[in-house]
Design an enzyme around this catalytic site. Sequence first.
Site, PDB file in Angstrom:
ATOM      1  N   ASP A   5       1.749   6.319   0.355  1.00  0.00           N
ATOM      2  CA  ASP A   5       3.145   6.755   0.411  1.00  0.00           C
ATOM      3  C   ASP A   5       3.240   8.080   1.166  1.00  0.00           C
ATOM      4  OD1 ASP A   5       5.811   7.547  -0.139  1.00  0.00           O
ATOM      5  OD2 ASP A   5       5.765   6.573  -2.105  1.00  0.00           O
ATOM      6  N   SER A  31      11.831   6.064  -7.206  1.00  0.00           N
ATOM      7  CA  SER A  31      11.962   7.165  -6.261  1.00  0.00           C
ATOM      8  C   SER A  31      12.819   8.281  -6.874  1.00  0.00           C
ATOM      9  CB  SER A  31      12.550   6.645  -4.938  1.00  0.00           C
ATOM     10  OG  SER A  31      12.589   7.639  -3.955  1.00  0.00           O
ATOM     11  N   HIS A  71       6.036   3.918   0.492  1.00  0.00           N
ATOM     12  CA  HIS A  71       7.225   4.070  -0.353  1.00  0.00           C
ATOM     13  C   HIS A  71       8.119   2.845  -0.321  1.00  0.00           C
ATOM     14  CE1 HIS A  71       9.575   6.832  -2.774  1.00  0.00           C
ATOM     15  NE2 HIS A  71      10.671   6.486  -2.127  1.00  0.00           N
TER      16      HIS A  71
END
Length: 286
Positions: A237, A161, A266
């Site tokens: 996501d 991320s 995610h």
Amino acid sequence: SSHFASGREGLSCQRGVSVQFAMGGLVATLAFPAPPVPPYYYERDLLKRSDLVYLTTFEDERIPAVHVKGPRQPGSRRHLTLLYSHGNAEDIGLHLHYIDELAKDLKVDVFSYEYVGYSLSRLEGAQPSESGCVRSIDAAWRYLVDELKIPPKDIVIFGRSIGSGPSVDLASRKVEGSSGSPLDVAGVLLQSPIESGARVIAGPITSYLGYSLDIFRNYEKIDKITAPVAIMHGTADTVVKVTNGENLHKMLKSPFRPLWIPGHGHNDMPQDRCFAYAKSFLDTLR
């Protein structure tokens, strides 16, 4: 988990300078929601670990790190160390179980460092920032390469991320005061990476409008990485859209086959599939 997506609405109806200021504040706020974990949580787990070390950045900031030793892969030429940069809404105290499993299952050492302004650093009053994250990963690099004498060719940089920000930044350049160059690492592994902070929140057009306020502009740096790069991303996501991973993959000099996982977002990426993909990548490097 991650809080990148919240607050996206409302930007599209603003224009010009107001967009820049709105987005600048939004990028900073959403990028760094350091978990407000109470001190006793760290005392219970993190502070009791025998593999806990402390690093000092170039600005004399103290950050914790954990150096997990994993088993050696039988028949491998080298034992790899993953330099791990975590996601934005977690901290080192919250992912100890994950990095322990990472080391055991992938048969690597894992060095997980903390960002300035997160966990113990947050409790000391430090504030997180892009430059603080870069100072932190530089301190981690200097510790591994200059203190422990681990060769860059035995290191794989792994970012998840927003952790893809400091990871791509490091892998695309040299480190001041270090005897080894990150350009010489064995490889780079990215999970659900961002093109940039602003592009996650508002897309490419707004990131150009607010260019000076944008953070972690991976799209400008990733083509400077000379090592092989592997990217995995969930196609569902909604926090960091899969187009981020796809666009970064297209820019790579030395791409490994990517993993796009249908139906996953995610924060629900299947660990077994992610680990299997990471292992297949690592096995080409050792």
